[in-house]
Design an enzyme around this catalytic site. Structure first.
Site, PDB file in Angstrom:
ATOM      1  CD  GLU A 192      45.155  36.747  36.279  1.00  0.00           C
ATOM      2  OE1 GLU A 192      44.993  35.515  36.280  1.00  0.00           O
ATOM      3  OE2 GLU A 192      45.782  37.342  37.160  1.00  0.00           O
ATOM      4  CG  MET A 225      46.901  41.725  39.019  1.00  0.00           C
ATOM      5  SD  MET A 225      46.382  40.055  38.520  1.00  0.00           S
ATOM      6  CE  MET A 225      47.726  39.626  37.411  1.00  0.00           C
ATOM      7  CD  GLU A 226      49.030  36.957  39.646  1.00  0.00           C
ATOM      8  OE1 GLU A 226      48.855  36.084  38.775  1.00  0.00           O
ATOM      9  OE2 GLU A 226      48.101  37.435  40.330  1.00  0.00           O
ATOM     10  CG  HIS A 282      47.523  34.085  46.599  1.00  0.00           C
ATOM     11  ND1 HIS A 282      47.106  32.786  46.495  1.00  0.00           N
ATOM     12  CD2 HIS A 282      47.284  34.642  45.378  1.00  0.00           C
ATOM     13  CE1 HIS A 282      46.635  32.562  45.280  1.00  0.00           C
ATOM     14  NE2 HIS A 282      46.725  33.681  44.584  1.00  0.00           N
ATOM     15  CD  GLU A 283      47.741  38.255  44.680  1.00  0.00           C
ATOM     16  OE1 GLU A 283      48.248  38.057  43.565  1.00  0.00           O
ATOM     17  OE2 GLU A 283      46.609  37.840  44.988  1.00  0.00           O
TER      18      GLU A 283
END
Length: 869
Positions: free
Chosen positions: A119, A261-262, A295-296
């Site tokens: 990303e 990063m998800e 969050h991820e």
């Protein structure tokens, strides 16, 4: 140098799409071979060639439907394949060099580990592809690597096959059943310690949990794994969202540009947001680990299952997910401390961005480099807009809107407008005006004016709003803002308005001005505005010091009570700037002493209220800042604060027992309050014994660092002694050593530039490690006020010299660290000239990256309007 901006208005659907991807990756340090097979489909009736994105790739083979194909053209950024059918199979073989990929985008090899970051546009550094978020495909990936050096081979999805080769390598095939854009692709290969656990979803689905950390760090990953399970349970309870794969993996690496990063099912984390124990991590570190883990994980639905149509919609996933992780953190820890933490970010950083050349709405209209979209506006202001949805609709209706959003768009790439439409479907409230928050930039200012007639005992309070022109937009409209409101008198009595515009402590400000009327009022009332920071706005509410102390004592909203003291401190510091210290008279000091005494058992509120606003926050209430004058005024006020209130502060410190370390909210509040008080006592002088004693007796990193920070600005000899001991103890731990680097970089000393040069010669400083660069250069630029803003411009020059070298290897990190220079407009003319001179140096540098060019060129072109002077 001139690069063309991409505009949201120019969006076109993809001419082709890719439905299925099979990748075979033969890992090699300098020549990784990637074989990709795509099922490609033409979208619509057109005759366009297929244009794929690519960057720094060596193309070895192109085949269509199993046959070699030569009708193509290569450019520096694309592969154009001509005369293709409507549906076909495409095979590409590319080679890349992970070892020399110091930008840490795409696939790179650092510290013996292969890792990816795709990303926003990193996948094109791995193979040619339609590298855009609205192309969703199912991926099957087979990884090959040396079994001894890389026993762990990971990719997205579920593992479906594995085996060994005769040459000492092995392979694993991963299959992700959920279509995803290429930015969610992930690959990791290395040798890790593994923590394993499991989770059973509400519907009874078993999920394997795997956490990979560096060898020897296993015990430091336990808290992260427990945080993951709490996040999974919270998302089920709060939003009804269950995890959808058989396995969920997290990998912690030291060399990573972002926090985490998800990537679908395989989250890659910067180690600083995974590793934590009481010896090496502060309470704040524990909080951040839990918050970022959540969050991820939450991105699995708000970002992965429903993703962005284009990068201009980034706040669709990031603003929404930040709001979700904020709600989670408030439930896990403390609503008040969380809210204050987020508001500080808004006031110190987002308001500054709104007023700068980089001003943009949460859904921007144009950009040159996509990496520059990752801003506090998109993330944090975006979260505030989602919070206003939650406020306006209420928790139950907001949940209904979220359910409808997923029902409509699961598996799709959508827009911010689609989210608003889902929310609109569950409410009679017309959200058309509210949606202007997505397209209008800048920080609205709510001005509060009052009128009282003692004869009629009538009080009018008028609220007017305006937003100053910004770099990207000249004309502004009135916004739709929920304004939390309370009204008190000097004795603490609360009043309601005549017309009932205020309901449940809230009214809507949706026009240029609105007036509330109050009858039978015995004295002028005190308006208490924007409780819990109900809208991302500034408030101009001219209250006296006595009125602010009354707000602290009587307001219903605890956030307003904290905010009243912040405003009081700001006012006091301004008197010091005016060399009018006498205005801060005995009544104010007595009032503050009463605050300490009255709230001595409320460690959470008092710990927050005793923090003096930072230089960065103070800048947002001033224009054309004379840096030295403001910094000196703040320091003088802090010294007087510590000396005038020394007695009650000392008493509080002695009675504030924290006991053996526990990570509980009560203990966190007590430690925070005690360390804030210790800093004041050090500022008052003669606290060397206390500093040494706390450092010596500390059984946790929070108190160790508390002693160091208190000594940093007030006892140089103690600071140097303790820092030496700290380094000796923690030289083996990169994350803890980053704290040591950061403390040195933020110390205000006359030889700071020489000190920074020495830090770069330290054996553990690694210029290729973003954490280390941020700890030294970033900390200096953002938080060393006197050093960075040295009157001769040497601080600006030092940072610029470093950025010109850094940009050649890691443009993303360079573009983030340049931010303080781009905010030249808020400082006095002498500082402006010096800052702009360094920006000119950067702009004229040959080979400048697009990341840095965009921010610098916009900053130099910025014209300050009259409202910002």
């Amino acid at each position: 140098m001139s690069l063309q901006a991409k505009k949201r208005a120019d969006y076109l659907p993809p001419a082709f799409t890719i439905n299925d991807v099979k990748m075979d990756v033969q890992l090699h340090p300098t020549c990784t071979r990637v074989t990709s097979e795509y099922q490609v489909e033409r979208m619509g009736n057109h005759g366009h060639a297929l244009t794929l994105d690519g960057d720094n790739l060596t193309l070895r083979e192109v085949c269509i439907d199993g046959q070699p194909y030569t009708d193509y053209e290569q450019t520096d950024s694309s592969l154009v394949i001509c005369n293709v059918a409507d549906d076909f199979s495409l095979k590409l073989v590319t080679e890349i060099d992970p070892e020399h990929n110091q930008a840490l985008e795409g696939l790179y090899l650092s510290a013996g580990t292969y890792c990816t970051q795709c990303e926003a546009e990193g996948f094109r550094r791995i193979t040619y592809y339609l590298d855009r978020p609205d192309v969703l495909a199912r991926f099957e990936v087979t990884l090959h690597g040396d079994k001894q050096h890389y026993p762990t081979l990971l990719a997205n999805g579920n593992p479906i096959a594995r085996g060994d080769h005769d040459d000492g390598t092995h392979w694993v095939t991963w299959q992700d059943p959920h279509p995803k854009p290429a930015y969610l692709f992930a690959l990791v290969a290395g040798d890790f310690d593994l923590l394993e656990d499991s989770y059973t979803t509400t519907s009874g689905k078993p999920v394997k949990l795997e956490l990979y950390v560096d060898k020897g760090k296993r015990d430091q990953g336990v808290f992260a794994l427990e945080s993951l399970k709490r996040a999974m349970k919270w998302d089920e309870d709060t939003f009804g969202l269950e995890y959808d794969l058989d396995i969920y993996m997290i990998v912690a690496v030291d060399f990573f540009n972002m926090g985490a990063m998800e990537n679908k099912g395989l989250n890659i984390f910067n180690s600083k947001f995974v590793l934590a124990d009481q010896d090496s991590a502060t309470d704040e570190d524990f909080f951040n680990v839990e918050s970022v883990i959540a969050h991820e994980y939450f991105h699995n639905w708000t970002g992965n299952r429903v993703t962005c149509r284009d990068w201009f919609q980034l706040s669709l996933k990031e603003g929404l997910t930040v709001f979700r992780d904020q709600q989670f953190s408030a439930d896990m820890t403390s609503p008040l401390s969380n809210r204050i933490k987020h508001v500080r970010v808004m006031r110190e950083h987002q308001f500054a961005e709104d007023a700068s050349a980089m001003s943009h709405p949460i859904r921007p209209e144009e950009v040159i480099e996509m990496n520059n979209f990752y801003t506090v506006t998109v993330y944090d202001k975006g979260a505030e807009v989602i919070r206003m949805f939650h406020t306006l609709l209420g928790p139950e209706k907001f949940r209904e809107g979220m359910d409808e959003y997923f029902r409509r768009h699961d598996g799709q790439a959508v827009t911010c407008d689609d989210f608003v439409a889902a929310m609109q479907s569950v409410t009679d409230l017309n959200l058309g005006h509210f949606a202007l928050w997505y397209s209008q930039s800048g920080t609205p200012v709510i001005e509060v004016t009052t009128s009282y007639d003692p004869q009629t005992r009538r009080m009018d309070i008028t609220f007017s709003q305006h937003t100053a022109p910004t770099a990207d937009q000249k004309d502004k409209a009135s916004l739709f803002m929920p304004v939390a409101f309370d009204c008190i008198d000097s004795a603490g009595n609360h009043y309601t308005d005549d017309d009932g515009q205020v309901r449940d402590g809230m009214f809507i400000l949706d026009t240029a001005a609105k007036t509330l009327h109050f009858s039978d009022v015995p004295e002028p009332l005190i308006p208490v505005v924007l409780g819990n920071f109900s809208a991302p706005a500034k408030v101009e509410n001219s209250l006296s010091a006595e009125q602010l102390l009354a707000v602290f004592q009587y307001a219903n909203d605890t956030f307003n009570r904290w905010d009243a003291l912040q405003s009081l401190y700001d006012w006091c510091i301004h008197q010091y700037e005016l060399e009018n210290q006498a205005a801060v008279d005995a009544t104010i000091w007595q009032g503050l002493e009463q605050v300490i005494t009255r709230e001595s058992h409320n460690h959470e509120l008092l710990g927050e209220c005793l923090v003096i606003p930072s230089f960065e926050t103070l800048c947002q209430s001033r224009q054309l800042v004379e840096v030295a004058a403001l910094n000196t005024a703040r320091s003088q006020f802090c010294r007087d604060f510590a000396q005038r209130l020394h007695g009650p502060l000392e008493t509080l410190f002695k009675t504030l027992e924290t006991g053996p370390y526990q990570y509980t909210q009560t203990a966190i509040n007590a430690r925070r309050c005690r360390n804030v008080v210790l800093n004041h006592l050090a500022c008052a002088g003669d606290a060397d014994k206390l500093l040494n004693q706390q450092f010596e007796q500390a059984d946790n990193m929070t108190d160790s660092l508390g002693a160091l920070k208190a000594a940093q600005g007030h006892s140089p000899s103690v600071f140097e002694s303790l820092m030496s001991r700290f380094e000796q103890r923690w030289n083996h731990d990169p994350l803890v050593l980053d704290k040591w680097f950061g403390l040195h970089a933020t110390t205000e000393r006359t030889d700071i530039l020489s000190q920074l040069s020495l830090l770069q010669q330290h054996p553990r400083f690694a210029k290729g490690n973003p954490n280390r660069v941020r700890a030294v250069i970033g900390s200096f630029a953002f938080f060393n006020t006197a050093g960075f803003h040295a009157p001769d411009g040497s601080g600006y020059q030092f940072v610029t010299d470093y950025l010109l070298k850094l940009d050649a290897v890691n443009p993303q990190v360079a573009a983030r660290i340049v931010t303080p220079l781009t905010q030249w407009h808020n400082f006095a003319p002498d500082y402006q000239l010096l800052m702009k001179a360094q920006l000119e140096r950067i702009a004229n540098h040959k080979g400048l990256s697009g990341d840095l060019y965009e921010k610098v060129s916009k900053s130099l072109a910025f014209k300050v309007n009259s409202e910002q002077q």
